[in-house]
Write a protein that holds these residues in place. Structure first.
Motif, mmCIF file in Angstrom:
data_model
loop_
_atom_site.group_PDB
_atom_site.id
_atom_site.type_symbol
_atom_site.label_atom_id
_atom_site.label_comp_id
_atom_site.label_asym_id
_atom_site.label_seq_id
_atom_site.Cartn_x
_atom_site.Cartn_y
_atom_site.Cartn_z
ATOM 1 N N ASP A 177 0.361 3.036 7.939
ATOM 2 C CA ASP A 177 1.823 2.918 7.875
ATOM 3 C C ASP A 177 2.480 4.173 7.317
ATOM 4 O O ASP A 177 3.692 4.342 7.437
ATOM 5 N N LEU A 178 1.712 5.039 6.701
ATOM 6 C CA LEU A 178 2.256 6.265 6.104
ATOM 7 C C LEU A 178 2.196 7.389 7.134
ATOM 8 O O LEU A 178 1.362 8.274 7.078
ATOM 9 N N THR A 179 3.125 7.367 8.069
ATOM 10 C CA THR A 179 3.092 8.307 9.191
ATOM 11 C C THR A 179 3.948 9.545 8.980
ATOM 12 O O THR A 179 3.843 10.500 9.746
ATOM 13 N N THR A 180 4.810 9.543 7.955
ATOM 14 C CA THR A 180 5.628 10.728 7.669
ATOM 15 C C THR A 180 5.670 10.945 6.164
ATOM 16 O O THR A 180 5.438 10.033 5.372
ATOM 17 N N TRP A 181 6.002 12.181 5.783
ATOM 18 C CA TRP A 181 6.145 12.496 4.358
ATOM 19 C C TRP A 181 7.315 11.730 3.760
ATOM 20 O O TRP A 181 7.291 11.360 2.589
ATOM 21 N N ASN A 182 8.345 11.468 4.561
ATOM 22 C CA ASN A 182 9.505 10.724 4.088
ATOM 23 C C ASN A 182 9.119 9.293 3.707
ATOM 24 O O ASN A 182 9.531 8.783 2.658
ATOM 25 N N ILE A 183 8.310 8.653 4.546
ATOM 26 C CA ILE A 183 7.849 7.293 4.242
ATOM 27 C C ILE A 183 6.993 7.294 2.983
ATOM 28 O O ILE A 183 7.177 6.453 2.096
#
Length: 93
Positions: A36-42
């Motif tokens: 679920d952690l696909t971007t640095w923002n997430i």
């Protein structure tokens, strides 16, 4: 409390163990997985939400304590022998 941090951080297993000790309680509490952690923002949002939650911080503290503590010694310190190491010890075959 005497811990040979330099040698511990030279051991990749210890580093991974500490990272997982922080991430797994956060992800489990929020019902997420690593996928679920696909971007640095997430990832940033998940960390911020975890910091805002005292229960999650407690889970992370207990998990990190368990990752760092050496159960073969009394107290929290490393053994006198481990304090003399300059590199992680390799067990002989």
């Amino acid at each position: 409390m005497k811990v040979n941090w330099k040698v511990r951080f030279k051991n990749p297993h210890f580093v991974v163990q500490v990272i997982l000790a922080v991430l797994v309680p956060i992800l489990a509490y929020m019902g997420l997985s690593l996928e679920d952690l696909t971007t640095w923002n997430i990832l940033g949002n998940v960390i911020i939400e975890a910091i805002k939650n005292p229960y999650v911080l407690g889970l992370v503290a207990v998990s990190t304590y368990n990752a760092i503590n050496d159960p073969t010694t009394k107290g929290f310190s490393d053994s006198l022998q481990a304090l003399t190491y300059t590199e992680p010890r390799e067990d002989e075959k």
